[in-house]
Design a protein around this motif. Structure first.
Motif, short mmCIF file in Angstrom:
data_model
loop_
_atom_site.label_atom_id
_atom_site.label_comp_id
_atom_site.label_asym_id
_atom_site.label_seq_id
_atom_site.Cartn_x
_atom_site.Cartn_y
_atom_site.Cartn_z
N LEU A 138 0.89 -1.16 -0.13
CA LEU A 138 0.13 0.09 0.12
C LEU A 138 0.77 1.32 -0.09
O LEU A 138 0.22 2.25 0.35
N GLY A 139 2.15 1.11 -0.06
CA GLY A 139 2.97 2.20 0.04
C GLY A 139 3.57 2.59 1.30
O GLY A 139 3.64 3.83 1.52
N VAL A 140 3.17 1.98 2.13
CA VAL A 140 3.48 2.38 3.72
C VAL A 140 4.29 1.31 4.59
O VAL A 140 4.49 0.24 3.90
N ILE A 141 4.29 1.33 5.96
CA ILE A 141 4.85 0.46 6.68
C ILE A 141 4.17 0.23 7.70
O ILE A 141 2.88 0.69 8.08
N PRO A 142 4.31 -0.93 8.29
CA PRO A 142 3.35 -1.31 9.55
C PRO A 142 3.42 -0.21 10.67
O PRO A 142 4.77 0.63 10.70
N GLY A 143 2.24 0.38 11.19
CA GLY A 143 2.42 1.29 12.46
C GLY A 143 2.08 0.88 13.44
O GLY A 143 1.55 1.67 14.49
N MET A 144 1.48 -0.28 13.88
CA MET A 144 1.11 -0.71 15.09
C MET A 144 1.70 -1.52 15.83
O MET A 144 1.38 -2.61 16.75
N GLY A 145 3.16 -1.71 15.50
CA GLY A 145 4.13 -2.46 16.35
C GLY A 145 4.71 -3.68 15.41
O GLY A 145 5.63 -4.33 15.81
N GLY A 146 4.31 -3.70 14.02
CA GLY A 146 4.67 -4.82 13.11
C GLY A 146 6.16 -5.02 13.15
O GLY A 146 6.68 -6.00 13.11
N THR A 147 6.93 -4.01 12.74
CA THR A 147 8.33 -4.05 12.49
C THR A 147 9.06 -4.16 13.76
O THR A 147 10.14 -4.81 13.69
N GLN A 148 8.52 -3.98 14.75
CA GLN A 148 9.21 -4.33 16.37
C GLN A 148 8.72 -5.78 16.83
O GLN A 148 9.61 -6.30 17.08
N ARG A 149 7.49 -5.92 17.01
CA ARG A 149 7.03 -6.98 17.84
C ARG A 149 7.29 -8.33 16.97
O ARG A 149 7.63 -9.35 17.36
N LEU A 150 6.96 -8.16 15.66
CA LEU A 150 7.25 -9.27 14.80
C LEU A 150 8.76 -9.62 14.67
O LEU A 150 9.16 -10.78 14.48
N THR A 151 9.59 -8.52 14.54
CA THR A 151 11.03 -8.90 14.37
C THR A 151 11.54 -9.68 15.91
O THR A 151 12.38 -10.73 15.79
N LEU A 162 8.63 -11.08 5.43
CA LEU A 162 7.29 -10.73 5.37
C LEU A 162 7.05 -9.12 5.11
O LEU A 162 6.35 -8.82 4.41
N ILE A 163 7.91 -8.48 5.99
CA ILE A 163 7.52 -6.94 5.57
C ILE A 163 8.05 -6.30 4.44
O ILE A 163 7.17 -5.64 3.92
N LEU A 164 9.15 -6.92 3.79
CA LEU A 164 9.47 -6.23 2.65
C LEU A 164 8.76 -6.81 1.54
O LEU A 164 8.62 -6.16 0.40
N THR A 165 8.38 -8.05 1.52
CA THR A 165 7.56 -8.75 0.35
C THR A 165 6.18 -8.47 0.48
O THR A 165 5.48 -8.49 -0.45
#
Ligand code: CAA
Length: 261
Positions: A138-151, A162-165
């Protein structure tokens, strides 16, 4: 079962010591708009304040736990509105609650849906569950913790994948990766989540709070700090009647009866 309040986007009930919150926007695959955020946080806070509730189950429908933040609601906002309105900021209150939360996930848990599941302490998944952080599409990044909690949950290699593809990951892969506590057949999902919640809710409430808090410290800080916290919290347990009762019950070969001090 008793419906506690009338909400627009969620259903709320309690089953003995377990609070159950069901996302209920089937027309949008339970997309998380600001009403859902407000209602879900309010319902969870009410359960958290209630000493007779020992665990909370958050679930969706068979088809979707939640397909993410509501794209229709977000599409037109400006940076200024996003920043000043802090429209995902309210979710932090959910992640802070003391009461253990179980996400019972069937179908899609995407974007904010995956992030909501990760705000819970355990994720129990149906074999139909699909997890992903498709924000990149969608042209954005996760904003409710995805880049942090998933990692933190599954490590850099898979989180980057997952986050880049933006691809989805099935229940088995999610369990292998360590995101999910258990995978069960879809038909057994809610039952398994409720049973697990009832087991947690049968324990000493202060011990459960302390155990959860200590594991959260492991997730949020460094080892030395976590070990210090754990030892303090462990020693503090000896001030509880539940500790005296739990250990006496073991020695007397009977079941403990917690919550009486
Ligand atoms: N927001 C708003 N509406 C959504 C939605 C969302 N995240 N996801 C699904 N819907 C709506 C659809 O628009 C559709 O509505 P209409 O019937 O009115 O057209 C309805 O739900 C059913 O969806 P589909 O017709 O798309 O169902 P499908 O079976 O073909 O596809 C899906 C299912 C793959 C989950 C697809 O709906 C999809 O890709 N959804 C979006 C997933 C997504 O990108 N999530 C991330 C959102 S951004 C985010 O969450 C940011 C953050 O971190 C805070």
């Amino acid at each position: 079962d008793s419906v506690e309040s009338d909400y627009e986007t969620i259903l709320v009930r309690r089953e003995e010591r377990v609070g159950v919150i069901t996302l209920n926007r089937p027309e949008a695959l339970n997309a998380l708009n600001t009403t859902v955020a407000r209602e879900l946080v309010a319902a969870a806070e009410e359960f958290d304040r209630d000493e007779s509730i020992g665990a909370i189950v958050i679930t969706g429908s068979e088809r979707a736990f939640a397909a993410g933040a509501d794209i229709a609601e977000m599409a037109g906002i400006s940076f200024r509105e996003a920043h000043l309105g802090d429209f995902v900021g309210g979710w932090a209150a959910l992640a802070r609650l003391r009461t253990p939360r179980i996400a019972a996930v069937s179908g899609y848990a995407l974007g904010g849906g995956c992030e909501l599941a990760m705000m819970c302490d355990l994720i129990i998944a149906a074999d139909t569950a699909k997890f992903g952080q498709p924000e990149i599409n969608l042209g954005v990044i996760p904003g409710m913790g995805g880049t942090q909690r998933l990692t933190r949950a599954i490590g850099k290699a898979k989180a980057m994948d997952l986050i880049l593809t933006g691809r989805m990951m099935g229940a088995e892969e999610a369990e292998r990766a360590g995101l999910v506590s258990r995978v069960v057949p879809a038909a057994a999902l809610l039952d398994e989540a409720l049973k697990t919640a009832a087991v947690i809710a049968s324990k000493s409430l202060p011990s459960v709070y302390a155990a959860k808090e200590a594991v959260d410290v492991a997730f949020e800080t460094v080892l030395a700090e976590g070990l210090r916290f754990e030892k303090r919290a462990f020693y503090s347990m000896f001030a509880l009647g539940d500790q005296k009762e739990g250990m006496a019950a073991f020695l007397e070969k009977r079941k403990p009866d917690f919550g009486n001090d």
